[in-house]
Design a protein around this motif. Structure first.
Motif, PDB file in Angstrom:
ATOM      1  N   VAL A 195       0.850  -1.182   0.000  1.00  0.00           N
ATOM      2  CA  VAL A 195       0.000   0.000   0.000  1.00  0.00           C
ATOM      3  C   VAL A 195       0.892   1.241   0.000  1.00  0.00           C
ATOM      4  O   VAL A 195       1.765   1.385   0.862  1.00  0.00           O
ATOM      5  N   LEU A 196       0.682   2.118  -0.961  1.00  0.00           N
ATOM      6  CA  LEU A 196       1.407   3.385  -1.040  1.00  0.00           C
ATOM      7  C   LEU A 196       0.476   4.505  -0.590  1.00  0.00           C
ATOM      8  O   LEU A 196      -0.672   4.559  -1.028  1.00  0.00           O
ATOM      9  N   ILE A 197       0.962   5.404   0.266  1.00  0.00           N
ATOM     10  CA  ILE A 197       0.121   6.493   0.756  1.00  0.00           C
ATOM     11  C   ILE A 197       0.838   7.831   0.630  1.00  0.00           C
ATOM     12  O   ILE A 197       1.994   7.964   1.065  1.00  0.00           O
ATOM     13  N   VAL A 198       0.156   8.799   0.059  1.00  0.00           N
ATOM     14  CA  VAL A 198       0.581  10.198   0.129  1.00  0.00           C
ATOM     15  C   VAL A 198      -0.430  10.934   0.995  1.00  0.00           C
ATOM     16  O   VAL A 198      -1.611  11.013   0.658  1.00  0.00           O
ATOM     17  N   THR A 234       2.587  -4.500   3.536  1.00  0.00           N
ATOM     18  CA  THR A 234       3.303  -3.360   4.114  1.00  0.00           C
ATOM     19  C   THR A 234       2.745  -2.063   3.539  1.00  0.00           C
ATOM     20  O   THR A 234       2.478  -1.964   2.337  1.00  0.00           O
ATOM     21  N   VAL A 235       2.579  -1.082   4.411  1.00  0.00           N
ATOM     22  CA  VAL A 235       2.065   0.230   4.032  1.00  0.00           C
ATOM     23  C   VAL A 235       3.214   1.231   4.066  1.00  0.00           C
ATOM     24  O   VAL A 235       3.915   1.333   5.080  1.00  0.00           O
ATOM     25  N   TYR A 236       3.407   1.960   2.982  1.00  0.00           N
ATOM     26  CA  TYR A 236       4.506   2.916   2.859  1.00  0.00           C
ATOM     27  C   TYR A 236       3.939   4.327   2.779  1.00  0.00           C
ATOM     28  O   TYR A 236       3.219   4.664   1.832  1.00  0.00           O
ATOM     29  N   ILE A 237       4.262   5.163   3.763  1.00  0.00           N
ATOM     30  CA  ILE A 237       3.792   6.545   3.775  1.00  0.00           C
ATOM     31  C   ILE A 237       4.907   7.462   3.276  1.00  0.00           C
ATOM     32  O   ILE A 237       6.038   7.412   3.784  1.00  0.00           O
TER      33      ILE A 237
END
Length: 355
Positions: A195-198, A234-237
């Motif tokens: 998961v990619l988060i901006v 995995t979530v990447y902020i």
């Protein structure tokens, strides 16, 4: 009398004067009073009924966090926090967002910032925007969260299309930390996708956001690092002040961070992240736009839908958005496949992944 009535709460007389002068220069705003600590602030709120409050975090007698909780309990209204960039300041800011603050302003040089005028535009912009925020939705979300934490969703074995890898990309701004918590806490530990988060947030605060979410979620949440290979579950902020994109590394994808120019005034930018996903035709991509001011994410989502295969676009509904700016702009591209209430975002994505 000018339109939006503001109360300034800060223990520093200098800061009260400077913030008042900054806000009064904007024709849309007027400062109707100031207070020197939380107790004084609560009294002034009852007396003056402001539309918006600016609230310092670190104060004697009653600090900003205790004051904020009391405001949200007694007289819910839009609150913009002022925070120092320290480890404690960043952690306290994340708590303030959890308690119901609309947004926060980072003081440029500590508790008493002699150079506060350097962020004049940011202060007036955020205070003005706060006046148009749906506070009741924040309060409702908070009640729902406090009634379900700790949240342990049922583990589900997910059916995957073996031919396509999965990728989730999320953009958010004002009201985003709360919304992200809602979405991420419901993701299962065996999530078959990275998961990619901006989330629009300054440098230094995104790490605190990631650390806090990591303690609440079954998936692993972290601040993204340059060059790391994306892993399922995995979530990447995106770190504050850095654009986050992905690039192919053999059969995998890796994160690339950069400080190329801002897009629509933002770095990180949702548009920049979405555009980096163009052409990933061996991936099923779920592009999600949550609550936020402005239109970041709309152009990138439109490009993704038109130029890439296997892209599903979701936008948060007006019914649940704290600010229906970014989701509305995404919807107006006519490329959104699902308009979803915040409570149903995760379930919708998981059902689509399992189909």
């Amino acid at each position: 009398m000018k339109g939006i009535r503001v109360l300034v709460i800060d223990d520093s007389a200098f800061m009260r004067k400077m913030i008042t002068d900054i806000l009064d220069e904007d024709s849309r705003l007027t400062v109707i009073g100031t207070a020197r600590n939380g107790e004084d602030g609560l009294r002034k709120i009852r007396e003056l009924s402001p539309d918006v409050v600016t609230l310092d975090i670190e104060m004697p007698i009653m600090d900003g966090l205790d004051c904020l909780q009391q405001i949200m309990k007694d007289t819910p209204l839009p609150v913009v926090m002022l925070s120092s960039l320290t480890a404690q300041g960043a952690e306290s800011t994340m708590k303030a967002m959890e308690y119901g603050a609309i947004d926060f302003i980072q003081k440029p040089s500590g508790a008493i910032s002699l150079d506060i005028e350097t962020i004049q535009e940011e202060i007036t912009k955020k205070v003005f925007e706060a006046a148009n925020v749906n506070v009741e939705r924040l309060i409702t979300q908070h009640k729902e969260e406090t009634s379900t934490i700790p949240f342990t969703p049922k583990k589900t074995k997910l059916l995957q299309q073996k031919s396509l890898k999965k990728l989730i990309a999320i953009g958010a701004s004002t009201g985003g930390p709360r919304a992200l918590q809602k979405v991420l806490m419901q993701l299962p530990e065996d999530l078959p996708a990275p998961v990619l988060i901006v989330q629009h947030m300054p440098q230094g605060f995104t790490k605190s956001l990631a650390n806090r979410l990591n303690t609440l979620c079954q998936v692993h949440v972290k601040e993204a690092e340059n060059g790391e290979v994306l892993q399922k579950g995995t979530v990447y902020i995106a770190p504050g002040d850095f654009h986050m994109t992905v690039r192919k590394v053999g059969m995998s994808l890796a994160i690339q961070l950069s400080q190329t120019p801002e897009r629509l005034g933002h770095r990180p930018s949702v548009d920049v992240m979405f555009e980096s996903l163009l052409g990933l035709n061996n991936y099923e991509t779920y592009a999600i736009v949550l609550t936020g001011m402005g239109s970041d994410g709309a152009r990138g989502l439109e490009m993704l839908k038109k130029k890439s295969e296997h892209v599903v676009a979701l936008a948060e509904s007006s019914e649940s958005s704290v600010v229906y700016g970014m989701p509305k702009a995404a919807f107006q591209t006519n490329q959104v496949d699902h308009v979803v209430h915040l409570n149903d975002v995760t379930n919708t994505v998981m059902k689509l992944i399992g189909e």
